[in-house]
Design an enzyme around this catalytic site. Sequence first.
Site, PDB file in Angstrom:
ATOM      1  N   HIS A 112     -34.602 -33.585   2.267  1.00 39.87           N
ATOM      2  CA  HIS A 112     -33.933 -34.123   3.468  1.00 39.87           C
ATOM      3  C   HIS A 112     -34.791 -33.902   4.709  1.00 39.87           C
ATOM      4  O   HIS A 112     -34.768 -34.700   5.634  1.00 39.87           O
ATOM      5  CB  HIS A 112     -32.595 -33.412   3.700  1.00 39.87           C
ATOM      6  CG  HIS A 112     -31.699 -33.433   2.501  1.00 39.87           C
ATOM      7  ND1 HIS A 112     -31.145 -34.597   2.019  1.00 39.87           N
ATOM      8  CD2 HIS A 112     -31.271 -32.449   1.673  1.00 39.87           C
ATOM      9  CE1 HIS A 112     -30.402 -34.317   0.960  1.00 39.87           C
ATOM     10  NE2 HIS A 112     -30.461 -33.034   0.728  1.00 39.87           N
ATOM     11  N   HIS A 126     -36.139 -26.833  11.158  1.00 39.42           N
ATOM     12  CA  HIS A 126     -36.479 -28.081  10.482  1.00 39.42           C
ATOM     13  C   HIS A 126     -36.563 -29.175  11.538  1.00 39.42           C
ATOM     14  O   HIS A 126     -36.240 -28.949  12.703  1.00 39.42           O
ATOM     15  CB  HIS A 126     -35.416 -28.446   9.430  1.00 39.42           C
ATOM     16  CG  HIS A 126     -34.080 -28.627  10.052  1.00 39.42           C
ATOM     17  ND1 HIS A 126     -33.170 -27.592  10.223  1.00 39.42           N
ATOM     18  CD2 HIS A 126     -33.522 -29.713  10.642  1.00 39.42           C
ATOM     19  CE1 HIS A 126     -32.117 -28.049  10.866  1.00 39.42           C
ATOM     20  NE2 HIS A 126     -32.302 -29.326  11.141  1.00 39.42           N
ATOM     21  N   HIS A 161     -36.227 -33.655  12.536  1.00 34.73           N
ATOM     22  CA  HIS A 161     -35.716 -35.003  12.257  1.00 34.73           C
ATOM     23  C   HIS A 161     -36.687 -35.946  12.946  1.00 34.73           C
ATOM     24  O   HIS A 161     -37.158 -35.641  14.063  1.00 34.73           O
ATOM     25  CB  HIS A 161     -34.313 -35.192  12.850  1.00 34.73           C
ATOM     26  CG  HIS A 161     -33.318 -34.188  12.349  1.00 34.73           C
ATOM     27  ND1 HIS A 161     -32.483 -34.421  11.265  1.00 34.73           N
ATOM     28  CD2 HIS A 161     -33.043 -32.920  12.764  1.00 34.73           C
ATOM     29  CE1 HIS A 161     -31.735 -33.352  11.055  1.00 34.73           C
ATOM     30  NE2 HIS A 161     -32.053 -32.429  11.938  1.00 34.73           N
ATOM     31  N   GLU A 174     -31.903 -36.867  16.991  1.00 36.31           N
ATOM     32  CA  GLU A 174     -30.473 -36.972  16.642  1.00 36.31           C
ATOM     33  C   GLU A 174     -29.659 -37.079  17.929  1.00 36.31           C
ATOM     34  O   GLU A 174     -28.925 -38.039  18.145  1.00 36.31           O
ATOM     35  CB  GLU A 174     -30.056 -35.740  15.827  1.00 36.31           C
ATOM     36  CG  GLU A 174     -30.829 -35.645  14.509  1.00 36.31           C
ATOM     37  CD  GLU A 174     -30.017 -35.070  13.393  1.00 36.31           C
ATOM     38  OE1 GLU A 174     -29.617 -33.890  13.490  1.00 36.31           O
ATOM     39  OE2 GLU A 174     -29.752 -35.792  12.425  1.00 36.31           O
ATOM     40  N   HIS A 222     -34.892 -28.435  15.202  1.00 38.58           N
ATOM     41  CA  HIS A 222     -33.670 -27.626  15.193  1.00 38.58           C
ATOM     42  C   HIS A 222     -33.941 -26.236  14.644  1.00 38.58           C
ATOM     43  O   HIS A 222     -34.436 -26.089  13.519  1.00 38.58           O
ATOM     44  CB  HIS A 222     -32.601 -28.302  14.317  1.00 38.58           C
ATOM     45  CG  HIS A 222     -32.038 -29.533  14.920  1.00 38.58           C
ATOM     46  ND1 HIS A 222     -31.422 -30.520  14.189  1.00 38.58           N
ATOM     47  CD2 HIS A 222     -31.998 -29.948  16.211  1.00 38.58           C
ATOM     48  CE1 HIS A 222     -31.022 -31.497  14.994  1.00 38.58           C
ATOM     49  NE2 HIS A 222     -31.360 -31.168  16.235  1.00 38.58           N
ATOM     50  N   THR A 247     -25.455 -31.593  11.293  1.00 37.93           N
ATOM     51  CA  THR A 247     -25.625 -33.053  11.318  1.00 37.93           C
ATOM     52  C   THR A 247     -25.952 -33.598   9.929  1.00 37.93           C
ATOM     53  O   THR A 247     -26.252 -34.777   9.764  1.00 37.93           O
ATOM     54  CB  THR A 247     -26.767 -33.467  12.279  1.00 37.93           C
ATOM     55  OG1 THR A 247     -28.010 -32.984  11.722  1.00 37.93           O
ATOM     56  CG2 THR A 247     -26.551 -32.912  13.662  1.00 37.93           C
TER      57      THR A 247
HETATM   58  N1  LIG Z   1     -29.200 -30.554  11.849  1.00 35.57           N
HETATM   59  S1  LIG Z   1     -28.599 -29.267  11.153  1.00 35.57           S
HETATM   60  O1  LIG Z   1     -29.067 -28.101  11.868  1.00 35.57           O
HETATM   61  O2  LIG Z   1     -27.167 -29.417  11.056  1.00 35.57           O
HETATM   62  C1  LIG Z   1     -29.249 -29.183   9.533  1.00 35.57           C
HETATM   63  C2  LIG Z   1     -29.970 -30.233   9.016  1.00 35.57           C
HETATM   64  F1  LIG Z   1     -30.046 -31.406   9.656  1.00 35.57           F
HETATM   65  C3  LIG Z   1     -30.630 -30.124   7.795  1.00 35.57           C
HETATM   66  F2  LIG Z   1     -31.332 -31.189   7.310  1.00 35.57           F
HETATM   67  C4  LIG Z   1     -30.568 -28.985   7.069  1.00 35.57           C
HETATM   68  S2  LIG Z   1     -31.485 -28.862   5.596  1.00 35.57           S
HETATM   69  O3  LIG Z   1     -31.388 -27.535   5.095  1.00 35.57           O
HETATM   70  O4  LIG Z   1     -32.803 -29.330   5.872  1.00 35.57           O
HETATM   71  C5  LIG Z   1     -30.893 -29.998   4.417  1.00 35.57           C
HETATM   72  C6  LIG Z   1     -29.439 -30.120   4.430  1.00 35.57           C
HETATM   73  O5  LIG Z   1     -28.848 -28.950   3.965  1.00 35.57           O
HETATM   74  C7  LIG Z   1     -29.790 -27.948   7.539  1.00 35.57           C
HETATM   75  N2  LIG Z   1     -29.690 -26.858   6.746  1.00 35.57           N
HETATM   76  C8  LIG Z   1     -28.478 -26.074   6.706  1.00 35.57           C
HETATM   77  C9  LIG Z   1     -28.922 -24.700   6.380  1.00 35.57           C
HETATM   78  C10 LIG Z   1     -29.142 -24.320   5.081  1.00 35.57           C
HETATM   79  C11 LIG Z   1     -29.607 -23.036   4.869  1.00 35.57           C
HETATM   80  C12 LIG Z   1     -29.919 -22.233   5.944  1.00 35.57           C
HETATM   81  C13 LIG Z   1     -29.733 -22.684   7.246  1.00 35.57           C
HETATM   82  C14 LIG Z   1     -29.262 -23.945   7.463  1.00 35.57           C
HETATM   83  C15 LIG Z   1     -27.543 -26.713   5.780  1.00 35.57           C
HETATM   84  O6  LIG Z   1     -28.241 -27.034   4.591  1.00 35.57           O
HETATM   85  C16 LIG Z   1     -26.374 -25.874   5.385  1.00 35.57           C
HETATM   86  C17 LIG Z   1     -25.660 -25.208   6.365  1.00 35.57           C
HETATM   87  C18 LIG Z   1     -24.526 -24.538   6.000  1.00 35.57           C
HETATM   88  C19 LIG Z   1     -24.119 -24.461   4.671  1.00 35.57           C
HETATM   89  C20 LIG Z   1     -24.857 -25.134   3.702  1.00 35.57           C
HETATM   90  C21 LIG Z   1     -26.000 -25.845   4.072  1.00 35.57           C
HETATM   91  C22 LIG Z   1     -29.159 -28.033   8.781  1.00 35.57           C
HETATM   92  F3  LIG Z   1     -28.468 -26.990   9.267  1.00 35.57           F
HETATM   93 ZN   LIG Z   2     -31.178 -30.649  12.140  1.00 36.34          ZN
END
Ligand SMILES: NS(=O)(=O)c1c(F)c(F)c(S(=O)(=O)CCO)c(N[C@H](c2ccccc2)[C@@H](O)c2ccccc2)c1F
Ligand SMILES: [Zn+2]
Length: 262
Positions: A64, A94, A96, A106, A119, A199
Amino acid sequence: TGHKWGYGEEDGPSAWHKSYPIAQGTRQSPINIVPEEAVYDSRLPAITINYDNCTSLNISNNGHSVVVEFEDMDDRSVIQGGPLENAYRLKQFHFHWGGKDCDGSEHTVSGKTYVSELHLVHWNAVRYRTFGEAAAAPDGLAVLGIFMEKGDGHRDLHTITDALYMVKFKGSIANFKGFNPKCLLPSSLKFWTYPGSLTTPPLHESVTWIVLAEPIRVSDKQMTKFRMLLFSAEEEEQRKRMENNFRPPQPLKGRTVRASFK
Ligand SMILES: NS(=O)(=O)c1c(F)c(F)c(S(=O)(=O)CCO)c(N[C@H](c2ccccc2)[C@@H](O)c2ccccc2)c1F
Ligand SMILES: [Zn+2]
């Protein structure tokens, strides 16, 4: 775990609500920020970012986005102040981005999109025992959003874009120690803040968003390297470039966006 989702026609943001009904919730992200409608709050303290002892672990392609993860078993790298009641621990960052320069971020500012958005995801380890628990709580997460605009190359972003070749395919991961994201911060920490959500699925409404008003610059060459990443795994015959991995702005539904500046 969780339903397969993506950014394509069939599995993209407009379809997420089928598996994640919260997608149509009352505090979804991102949003379009309209500076003139933001409420200046003089009582908002400045945010303080203490990343000096952060420990980066690895860089990975999870299909992603490209993600850099940090050691988060103590308060070695935290953000606090601003709208936050507690210190929040840095967990990962990460990006976007778009397929060309017309969009990619975003959040938007009066409808203006940036070529990319960084982010930094933090979690409230004062009130919750694990990241997963925090991720599902209304005050569990704090994400620092930093806009990236086209310009001359960002020296420190080089370290990241030069490592992207190691994580071209979904599921790849590489050592990435010694990186301090402090170097990615713009000079001003002026911010907008509002209650929102992740998001991406699971779209939990657990994020206090802190979006910095000043963008950092990214060069054309550096953006080209992001666009060489793939959504697909090495064994998949269909190679899909990783681009346009952004969710469009969501309805404000009565929320107030506060500004730390006039
Ligand atoms: N734009 S955003 O900040 O909302 C966002 C993203 F857009 C995003 F792409 C990710 S990601 O981890 O790259 C893939 C989706 O899980 C995360 N990752 C989350 C995460 C996983 C592990 C550790 C930190 C953040 C997300 O995957 C998640 C959050 C909460 C519970 C399960 C998964 C995320 F938080
Ligand atoms: Zn993000």
